[in-house]
Design an enzyme around this catalytic site. Structure first.
Site, PDB file in Angstrom:
ATOM      1  N   ARG B 297      48.062  26.001  24.043  1.00 13.19           N
ATOM      2  CA  ARG B 297      47.489  27.001  25.128  1.00 13.19           C
ATOM      3  C   ARG B 297      47.573  28.115  25.667  1.00 13.19           C
ATOM      4  O   ARG B 297      46.048  28.318  26.459  1.00 13.19           O
ATOM      5  CB  ARG B 297      47.976  25.714  26.688  1.00 13.19           C
ATOM      6  CG  ARG B 297      47.790  24.474  26.571  1.00 13.19           C
ATOM      7  CD  ARG B 297      48.755  23.787  28.075  1.00 13.19           C
ATOM      8  NE  ARG B 297      48.030  22.410  27.954  1.00 13.19           N
ATOM      9  CZ  ARG B 297      48.881  21.262  28.714  1.00 13.19           C
ATOM     10  NH1 ARG B 297      50.055  22.215  29.328  1.00 13.19           N
ATOM     11  NH2 ARG B 297      48.533  20.348  28.861  1.00 13.19           N
ATOM     12  N   TYR B 441      39.553  21.951  27.249  1.00 15.27           N
ATOM     13  CA  TYR B 441      40.150  20.907  26.437  1.00 15.27           C
ATOM     14  C   TYR B 441      41.837  22.082  26.790  1.00 15.27           C
ATOM     15  O   TYR B 441      42.379  22.727  26.770  1.00 15.27           O
ATOM     16  CB  TYR B 441      39.387  21.394  24.964  1.00 15.27           C
ATOM     17  CG  TYR B 441      39.320  22.211  24.299  1.00 15.27           C
ATOM     18  CD1 TYR B 441      39.680  23.617  24.476  1.00 15.27           C
ATOM     19  CD2 TYR B 441      38.281  22.686  22.836  1.00 15.27           C
ATOM     20  CE1 TYR B 441      38.980  24.564  23.723  1.00 15.27           C
ATOM     21  CE2 TYR B 441      37.604  23.136  22.536  1.00 15.27           C
ATOM     22  CZ  TYR B 441      38.382  25.157  22.755  1.00 15.27           C
ATOM     23  OH  TYR B 441      37.954  25.992  22.037  1.00 15.27           O
ATOM     24  N   GLU B 442      42.762  21.391  25.851  1.00 12.17           N
ATOM     25  CA  GLU B 442      43.707  21.573  26.265  1.00 12.17           C
ATOM     26  C   GLU B 442      44.670  21.737  27.387  1.00 12.17           C
ATOM     27  O   GLU B 442      45.716  22.193  27.902  1.00 12.17           O
ATOM     28  CB  GLU B 442      44.329  22.601  25.328  1.00 12.17           C
ATOM     29  CG  GLU B 442      43.831  22.834  24.006  1.00 12.17           C
ATOM     30  CD  GLU B 442      45.014  21.897  22.907  1.00 12.17           C
ATOM     31  OE1 GLU B 442      45.620  21.260  23.101  1.00 12.17           O
ATOM     32  OE2 GLU B 442      44.032  21.521  21.860  1.00 12.17           O
ATOM     33  N   GLY B 443      43.688  20.650  28.066  1.00  9.84           N
ATOM     34  CA  GLY B 443      44.474  20.702  29.355  1.00  9.84           C
ATOM     35  C   GLY B 443      43.639  21.318  30.609  1.00  9.84           C
ATOM     36  O   GLY B 443      43.177  22.826  30.435  1.00  9.84           O
TER      37      GLY B 443
END
Lengths: 596, 596
Positions: B297, B441-443
């Site tokens: 992140r 992406y990655e949350g």
């Protein structure tokens, strides 16, 4: 793939319940525009855009326009040409054009929902007929009789399309720099030579001829923007009696590879002594071009609206279908493996942002459209002039804000899809790419901001603003006893007063430093847009409550208005602070020190 | 085509002058990380990214990855494989990995500028080595000795790459729903069966093997997210002694067609009884995955930073070159046909917005990186724990804000180009399309917001926030006599106090209604990001004044700080108002009435 359903219910609500368009058309003497007629038109427009145009949107993007460098020909995406033929067949091209030139003579306002549907269904396709309207307007207002006779009818009935040829490689905003030359041939024609770029629909296979309206300089023209003339340059030569002749000396040199609107041909046009006719007065071309540009700008604003609407429709559907996680306030769908994401407050924030900007923006843009009709058909000259000032004032706000909100809505709607939004098959990323052009063409947001603050406010002493503020005040006064919307009236009055103060403040500062206008312009524009939208939301909530719409519809309008006032309108605080800042916060840094 | 020049001067300013990284590394016992060593590393990284990676960015986008459906093979764009070989040859893959596994053992912080340069030069390419870091971290922290022995060395030296296989077609955020199964084979291996989607670098031609880290459920696993285990599943089987065997039963089913990062392979992976090794404890896979996810992140945040920097570099160059119109305060370049557009205040607004977000974001993200080193190497456990809490608190802010600002900077920078920004050849639209993945992406941003407010603030009683607020207060106190930055200290103290109040306010409301957290989360996150950036700008202005940098550099830092406080920080007013709104403004509308 993204889907599209024309929002007829809300369109009618805006037209009839919010704007009272039916009575207004009657008052303006546009007696053909009854509700029955308009409803039938919109029903048919919905059918056409949903079933003919919308299905071509994805292939238009994927396949795009093709350019043949040997012949200079442009082939539009599969189905585009046939859809255009159906569009012509249905009489859509002349919907709001004068009856005398073969149009249906409906009010300008009636064209706005049509345009919204076209743009939502297929923005790239919509650019082909769009520019014909600009050419039509320029000819109507500035053309000689024979020019109107020869060129208007085929533009109105769609046999030909039109273009606006302004931009050159080295100049876009600053047209005073343009190099295209027009040499008189002594027979009433001119020879046009130069290169134009970014010409939307500059070449295509949909019609037998294309009417280019071209800005160029006469040999003796004064320097700068005061020396620009406008010419009619058809792709195939057209004689004064209307007979079509040989190919003219204009050729498409290439089409651009763009981020989006792949189905729209963006052309380089090379004029090499092409035969053209002067339209209007010599050296007064820019004024004629502005006639085309104003309605084109309102039109681009509506493009932002259409894309936003399609994006949020799909985000709403997906948010109801996608099961992921559970509501924090307890499981909502125990029979399902997870709750739909619409139970999540943050997903609702994104959806409501879109809903508030789309439906508020619809009221804002339809109202601006209605003022175009008032400016042409109102019984008194005073009212026509007032409406004209209002249109001039509203145009940069509608153009800039609705396209900026188009960027935001396509962003938020895509975001609702998570990673799936980034994948082409869902169609959301196309909407975001297509939307990206709208804050650029027909004048960037920055140019709209200068038009609003520099021209419409400072130069014209804020005539349009005064009228608009008067409308808001009148509404607030009229609603003083209405408890249903009382919660909105106080904040609206407050923002209206602040709007006046900010305007005076910038005006004062501009006297000492002309850079203050440019420095405040963008934030002033956005501030204006958000306050205007607050007015439209307060009016929408009031109109819904008084209407015969369903309770759910009334609840939705009221709660969306509340959402707007609580969570979007506060953006004005940030914009007001920026407007209040001195220009020095932008101008103090030495140009060379930006990357010291 | 857009160009890229690594901003070494500002990178060094942030590391040495703002963060005092040199002294910090010495204090942490990272004695190899001297300024000489780091400067040499950054110089070489600049050379590699500018001359090898950056030129491949446009072809990577245009040609993209190719998928062969007969063999399941993915071919990366021309030059990508060779560039990866050079990257491995240069020892870059192991720059910050432990010496014991073949890495160079430099601080984590040193990897952040490297990553920024890679992402700015070629984001799509950067995704291939990126995921190896996550796999490395997971193995380091959770792997058995033999697993570390066998898998870590080739990941560190770049012989193999790694992936993170989380998402499935029906679940992304809510991993508790996942269906991939792991059946024990009785010999210490498991058979993995299921379909994973959105697997970055899931298949490619750069290395001989790929190490997939896969989330799956054991037969007796508890339901939901507490029943998830993590497995190592190599593309080619690897025995416990490290020998590589036959192809494993995992195959790429397709690659996605995406809005951007066309050079990055986003794969569907079908596991059909593939041989895997359990890593860490059964049913504790999510925790192991979080180890990978936190640094991933921060890494995605840095992607937003890199793209923003490249975009604004090009906008600055274009704004200096493009001649259009004249300055409102008088002609600036009388010898030219028009002034460069950088004289326009509104163009400066866009450029300064980028500069403020990029350079402030650089300080913010490098500082977060430094805290990773402190959390691992600080002399006392207390300090390590504090730094760990700070990293946890800062991660969602860095990830979400730097990527949202990446959207904004690529937008503003493109906007500086006018219509030319929309044309592929200028390269600006690619940056905007590439940036669009980073808030997903990655949350997503919404997930980061819930992580910040729900987990890091509410669940962990705001431990990280308290430390960060303490840092700001300490800075303000220390600067109390410094007239050069006095103008920033008052507003910074005010915002810091408001940040605490808003936090308490939401906490109170959340006791009565758990939806309040989700309703406030996004605006709370953005509020936090803007206040944090105010702190970094105040610190940057102070550090610049005290540094040996040029007067122009000092002026630029001071004026950009002023711009930030005057024109960007006021966005906190809007976010604070939204945080202060009741959740009901989002939850009151019936789900069915959204499109009533």
């Amino acid at each position: 793939m993204s889907t599209y359903k024309a929002p007829l219910n809300d369109m009618r609500f805006v037209l009839y319940d919010v704007l009272g368009a039916e009575q207004e058309f009657a008052r303006l003497g546009q007696t053909d525009a009854t509700r029955d007629v308009l409803d039938a038109v919109f029903d048919e427009a919905a059918r056409f855009t949903e079933t003919v145009l919308a299905p071509l949107n994805e292939t238009g993007d994927r396949i795009g326009c093709r350019f043949d460098k040997d012949t200079g020909a442009v082939t539009t995406p599969p189905g585009f040409k046939q859809a255009y033929a159906q569009f012509v067949e249905g009489g859509w091209t002349g919907l709001v054009s004068p009856v005398e030139f073969g149009g249906q003579g409906l009010p300008y306002t009636a064209g706005v929902p049509l345009k919204e549907m076209i743009d939502a269904a297929n923005l790239a396709w919509g650019n082909f007929p769009l520019l014909s309207h600009g050419a039509t307007d320029a000819l109507l207002h500035h053309g000689e009789d024979w020019q109107r006779e020869v060129f208007l009818k085929p533009l109105v009935d769609g046999t030909w399309t039109g273009t606006m040829c302004l931009t050159e490689p080295h100049c876009g905003t600053d047209l005073g720099l343009l190099k295209t030359r027009a040499t008189p041939n002594g027979d009433g024609t001119h020879s046009i030579t130069g290169t134009k770029i970014f010409i939307t629909a500059g070449e295509h296979d949909m019609t037998d001829n294309i009417v280019h309206l071209v800005l160029a300089k006469l040999p003796d023209a004064p320097a700068g923007s005061k020396g620009i003339s406008l010419f009619i340059v058809p792709k195939f030569k057209v004689a004064r009696d209307g007979t079509q002749g040989d190919a003219n000396a204009v050729r498409c040199g290439s089409i651009e590879h763009k981020m989006g609107i792949h189905g729209s041909a963006t052309c380089v046009l090379n004029f090499d002594g092409a035969q053209g006719y002067l339209i209007g007065q010599p050296n007064k071309g820019l004024m004629a071009m502005f006639t085309m540009m104003n309605t084109a700008r309102l039109g681009v604003g509506v493009q932002g609206l259409g894309l936003s609407d399609r994006a949020w429709q799909n985000a709403l559907r997906y948010s109801r279908e996608r099961l992921q996680g559970r509501s924090l306030s307890g499981v909502k769908f125990p029979d399902k493996p997870a709750d739909p994401i619409i139970v999540q407050p943050d997903v609702r924030r994104m959806l409501l942002t879109c809903k508030a900007l789309v439906e508020g923006g619809r009221a804002m843009s339809y109202h601006a459209g209605l003022q175009v009709d008032v400016s042409e058909h109102a019984p008194t000259q005073e009212e026509r002039e007032q409406a004209d000032a209002l249109v001039g004032f509203l145009t940069p706000i509608v153009k800039a804000c609705l396209t900026e909100w188009g960027i935001e809505c396509t962003y938020q709607a895509l975001q609702c899809f998570g990673g799936h939004g980034y994948i082409a098959e869902h169609g959301m990323e196309q909407l975001a790419r297509d939307a990206r052009i709208t804050t650029l063409y027909e004048g960037t947001t920055g140019i709209q901001a200068l038009d609003l603050l520099g021209r419409k406010i400072m130069q014209l002493q804020g005539a349009g603003l005064k009228i608009f503020l008067g409308m808001i005040t009148q509404f607030c006064d009229a609603q003083s006893g209405n408890e249903g919307v009382a919660e909105f009236i106080g904040p609206l009055r407050e923002k209206t007063a602040q709007w006046q103060q900010l305007t005076l403040q910038v005006g004062q500062r501009a006297k000492a430093n002309p850079e203050e206008v440019g420095a405040a312009s963008y934030d002033y524009l956005m501030y204006s847009g958000y306050v205007a939208l607050a007015y439209w939301w307060a009016r929408s909530a009031a109109a819904a409550a008084a209407s015969r719409h369903s309770d759910a519809f009334k609840q939705a309008k009221l709660e969306t208005a509340r959402f707007y006032f609580a969570r979007i309108l506060p953006r004005t605080l940030a914009h007001a602070a920026a407007v209040g800042s001195a220009a020095s916060t932008l101008t103090a840094l030495d140009e060379a020190a930006f990357d010291a």
